[in-house]
Scaffold this motif. Structure first.
Motif, PDB file in Angstrom:
ATOM      1  N   GLU A 150      -2.127   0.447 -11.208  1.00  0.00           N
ATOM      2  CA  GLU A 150      -2.441   0.750  -9.809  1.00  0.00           C
ATOM      3  C   GLU A 150      -3.590   1.751  -9.665  1.00  0.00           C
ATOM      4  N   ALA A 151      -3.743   2.629 -10.633  1.00  0.00           N
ATOM      5  CA  ALA A 151      -4.807   3.622 -10.552  1.00  0.00           C
ATOM      6  C   ALA A 151      -6.179   3.000 -10.819  1.00  0.00           C
ATOM      7  N   HIS A 152      -6.192   1.801 -11.389  1.00  0.00           N
ATOM      8  CA  HIS A 152      -7.463   1.199 -11.786  1.00  0.00           C
ATOM      9  C   HIS A 152      -7.712  -0.166 -11.154  1.00  0.00           C
ATOM     10  N   THR A 153      -7.005  -0.458 -10.074  1.00  0.00           N
ATOM     11  CA  THR A 153      -7.211  -1.721  -9.362  1.00  0.00           C
ATOM     12  C   THR A 153      -7.136  -1.469  -7.859  1.00  0.00           C
ATOM     13  N   HIS A 154      -7.722  -2.376  -7.117  1.00  0.00           N
ATOM     14  CA  HIS A 154      -7.556  -2.294  -5.667  1.00  0.00           C
ATOM     15  C   HIS A 154      -6.516  -3.327  -5.244  1.00  0.00           C
ATOM     16  N   THR A 155      -6.017  -3.190  -4.050  1.00  0.00           N
ATOM     17  CA  THR A 155      -4.848  -3.962  -3.629  1.00  0.00           C
ATOM     18  C   THR A 155      -5.186  -5.265  -2.926  1.00  0.00           C
ATOM     19  N   VAL A 156      -6.240  -5.302  -2.157  1.00  0.00           N
ATOM     20  CA  VAL A 156      -6.536  -6.471  -1.333  1.00  0.00           C
ATOM     21  C   VAL A 156      -6.698  -7.715  -2.197  1.00  0.00           C
ATOM     22  N   GLY A 157      -5.967  -8.768  -1.824  1.00  0.00           N
ATOM     23  CA  GLY A 157      -6.075 -10.039  -2.515  1.00  0.00           C
ATOM     24  C   GLY A 157      -5.248 -10.136  -3.784  1.00  0.00           C
ATOM     25  N   LEU A 183       0.820  -1.209   0.000  1.00  0.00           N
ATOM     26  CA  LEU A 183       0.000   0.000   0.000  1.00  0.00           C
ATOM     27  C   LEU A 183       0.861   1.270   0.000  1.00  0.00           C
ATOM     28  N   PHE A 184       1.942   1.283   0.773  1.00  0.00           N
ATOM     29  CA  PHE A 184       2.839   2.443   0.774  1.00  0.00           C
ATOM     30  C   PHE A 184       3.531   2.594  -0.580  1.00  0.00           C
ATOM     31  N   SER A 185       3.879   1.481  -1.203  1.00  0.00           N
ATOM     32  CA  SER A 185       4.492   1.524  -2.537  1.00  0.00           C
ATOM     33  C   SER A 185       3.511   2.073  -3.566  1.00  0.00           C
ATOM     34  N   LYS A 186       2.277   1.588  -3.491  1.00  0.00           N
ATOM     35  CA  LYS A 186       1.250   2.048  -4.426  1.00  0.00           C
ATOM     36  C   LYS A 186       0.990   3.541  -4.244  1.00  0.00           C
ATOM     37  N   LEU A 187       0.867   3.972  -3.028  1.00  0.00           N
ATOM     38  CA  LEU A 187       0.609   5.378  -2.764  1.00  0.00           C
ATOM     39  C   LEU A 187       1.766   6.251  -3.248  1.00  0.00           C
TER      40      LEU A 187
END
Length: 168
Positions: free
Chosen positions: A125-132, A29-33
């Motif tokens: 990353e802008a068009h996907t969520h991270t969980v799973g 999450l920190f990497s994505k942000l």
């Protein structure tokens, strides 16, 4: 153009949090942000650079508002080609060629290649969520290292835009 200090501090903070994150998910999450923050800053910096040039050079206020609305506001990308297209609408192809010919080739090449490196991961990353989802993302420290060549390339274009003569 936007000052890079704020985004640099943000990326540094995200890197600090990444290093102490207790789980792989939190690190992701920190990497994505960090990636999204850098790319958002790039887009804003490109827009700001062109709006400042338009403000300095356009004599008719309606043209400035039309350029802002029809070009800047309708372009949602931080790719060099899109930035170039926006610049051409403002200064013309002849002037853009002159700027690119006069630019430090190393700075321009690093700008283009760094932006290209960010395009696919940013779009994903802008068009996907991270969980799973487990994806390999750059650590915030690597993302932060990409700020410098982008900033230097944009500053080079800004320098040449400031000195450009907008005639054929």
């Amino acid at each position: 153009m936007l000052n890079p200090r704020t985004i640099s501090r943000t990326l540094e903070l995200l890197d600090q949090r990444f290093v102490i994150a207790p789980t792989a998910l939190e690190q992701q999450l920190f990497s994505k942000l960090a990636l999204l923050e850098l790319c958002g800053w790039v887009e804003e910096a490109m827009d700001d650079l062109l709006v400042l040039s338009a403000t300095k050079n356009l004599r008719v206020s309606r043209n400035l508002s039309d350029y802002q609305r029809d070009t800047i506001d309708r372009t949602s990308s931080f790719e060099y080609a899109k930035f170039r297209d926006m610049a051409i609408k403002l200064i013309g192809l002849v002037t853009m060629e002159r700027i690119e010919d006069q630019a430090d080739p190393a700075k321009l090449t690093l700008l283009k290649s760094t932006l290209s490196l960010l395009k696919t991961p940013r779009n994903t990353e802008a068009h996907t969520h991270t969980v799973g989802i487990t994806r390999a993302l750059d650590a915030p420290s690597l993302t932060r290292s990409r700020l410098r060549p982008i900033y230097k390339g944009l500053r080079e274009i800004e320098r040449l835009l400031d000195g450009a003569t907008f005639t054929v």
